[in-house]
Design an enzyme around this catalytic site. Structure first.
Site, PDB file in Angstrom:
ATOM      1  N   GLU A 128      -4.909  -2.762   8.989  1.00 41.01           N
ATOM      2  CA  GLU A 128      -4.394  -2.590   7.617  1.00 41.01           C
ATOM      3  C   GLU A 128      -4.040  -1.125   7.363  1.00 41.01           C
ATOM      4  O   GLU A 128      -3.044  -0.808   6.715  1.00 41.01           O
ATOM      5  CB  GLU A 128      -5.479  -3.065   6.642  1.00 41.01           C
ATOM      6  CG  GLU A 128      -5.081  -3.146   5.200  1.00 41.01           C
ATOM      7  CD  GLU A 128      -4.119  -4.282   4.881  1.00 41.01           C
ATOM      8  OE1 GLU A 128      -2.917  -4.073   5.099  1.00 41.01           O
ATOM      9  OE2 GLU A 128      -4.555  -5.340   4.410  1.00 41.01           O
ATOM     10  N   THR A 180       2.925  -1.049   0.245  1.00 41.14           N
ATOM     11  CA  THR A 180       1.598  -0.864  -0.363  1.00 41.14           C
ATOM     12  C   THR A 180       1.273   0.622  -0.490  1.00 41.14           C
ATOM     13  O   THR A 180       0.717   1.067  -1.500  1.00 41.14           O
ATOM     14  CB  THR A 180       0.531  -1.591   0.481  1.00 41.14           C
ATOM     15  OG1 THR A 180       0.846  -2.981   0.483  1.00 41.14           O
ATOM     16  CG2 THR A 180      -0.859  -1.412  -0.092  1.00 41.14           C
TER      17      THR A 180
HETATM   18  N1  HSE Z   1      -5.914  -3.825  -3.111  1.00 40.16           N
HETATM   19  C1  HSE Z   1      -4.704  -3.470  -2.452  1.00 40.16           C
HETATM   20  C2  HSE Z   1      -3.778  -2.787  -3.446  1.00 40.16           C
HETATM   21  C3  HSE Z   1      -4.070  -4.697  -1.898  1.00 40.16           C
HETATM   22  O1  HSE Z   1      -3.624  -3.353  -4.543  1.00 40.16           O
HETATM   23  O2  HSE Z   1      -3.228  -1.738  -3.149  1.00 40.16           O
HETATM   24  C4  HSE Z   1      -2.770  -4.463  -1.202  1.00 40.16           C
HETATM   25  O3  HSE Z   1      -2.286  -5.704  -0.730  1.00 40.16           O
END
Ligand code: HSE
Length: 310
Positions: A128, A180
């Site tokens: 990730e 992201t």
């Molecule tokens: N918790 C993470 C964010 C998830 O919201 O950045 C990304 O898929």
């Protein structure tokens, strides 16, 4: 040579108010991997889709996750991965997590299950990190465990699978990519105490709502005063999608992960279909191309669906 096929489900991280701590797995879409053990310390990645993702292990999510696992193995072994991704990268439904989680569960199966589920989540967070720059586990944990999961702590990992009632999930994916890493960059670094109080009230309410199978409490708790006000600006028609979905009977919903997908939870399939129709009509009206999924919560997580010889 032993060969296995792995299905890794899409996931919805955050579940609106639980930024980086809550997530759920979906029955659709899912990625498919075919994996084989190799007799040397190497990682061979073969992409069978059109996403043009890098195949160099250190630049690739599979590689990031597997290298973390291989650092804890003495054996002279490696892995070959044939990847067919159905979860579009940058869609907000856990595309990188499905790769990272799928590959470590598959590798562990090929190694006769040497590692625990928590170890697998830990390895997968390194994958990730390659994609998003952060080792958050809120997509990976539900991808591996299935169902709804709470990450009480990232370091050390403390993952709590939650009970939950039957839920239908409608996910609309506007055809644009939100990275992201970018969607994390724009967030405020400091928050007000009054907002924190609202947020942890909702997170606790949502967890209690899942555990008690209390749909009304789930609906009341699906509010986010910290992240959504910032990120929703990146999503066309967000307020209208939400308003029309609630009018159609959804319990609630919001941005899936870091977006741009938007998800809504419903109690039953008939309502989820009405929500799907409401979401479609919003995007048809404003002329945004989209994909839509109507699905349920996946209870088993990553599945190794066959284990034959090549
Ligand atoms: N918790 C993470 C964010 C998830 O919201 O950045 C990304 O898929």
């Amino acid at each position: 040579m032993k060969q296995i096929t792995v299905h890794a489900p899409a996931t919805v991280a955050n579940i609106v108010c639980g930024f980086d701590v809550l997530g759920l797995a979906l029955n659709n879409p899912y990625d498919k991997l075919v994996m084989r053990l190799l007799p040397e310390k190497t990682i061979r990645i073969i992409n069978k889709d059109n996403f043009m993702l890098p195949v160099e292990p250190e630049k690739n999510v599979f590689g990031g996750a597997l290298l973390a696992m291989m650092r804890e193995l003495d054996d002279n072994i490696g892995f070959e991965i044939e990847s067919t991704k159905n979860i579009m990268p940058g869609s907000g439904i856990g595309s990188s997590a499905a790769s990272a989680a799928g590959v470590v569960v598959g590798a562990n199966h090929l190694l006769n299950n040497r590692f625990s589920k928590t170890d697998l989540v830990r390895f997968a967070t390194y994958g990730e990190q390659v994609a998003s720059g952060a080792r958050h586990a809120d997509n990976i944990a539900p991808c591996i465990y299935g169902g709804v999961t709470l990450i009480r702590s990232n370091d050390p990992l403390d993952i709590i699978p939650l009970n939950f009632p039957p839920l239908f999930v409608t996910v609309i994916h506007p055809q644009l990519e939100v990275k992201t890493s970018d969607a994390r960059q724009i967030l405020k670094k400091q928050i007000l105490l009054k907002d924190a109080i609202t947020q942890w009230g909702n997170v606790a309410g949502l967890v209690a709502g899942f555990m008690k199978e209390d749909y009304e409490l789930i609906g009341r708790s699906l509010h986010d005063v910290l992240i959504e006000p910032v990120r929703s600006m990146l999503i066309p028609g967000f307020d209208e999608l939400k308003k029309r979905s609630i009018e159609a009977g959804a319990l609630g919903g919001g941005i899936s992960g870091s977006g741009p997908s938007v998800f809504m939870l419903s109690k039953d399939e008939a309502t989820a279909k009405k929500v799907e129709q409401a979401m479609r009509s919003v995007y048809e009206k404003i002329g945004v191309d989209f994909h839509i999924h109507l699905t349920t919560v996946n209870k088993s997580g990553v599945d190794v669906i066959n284990a034959g010889q090549k």
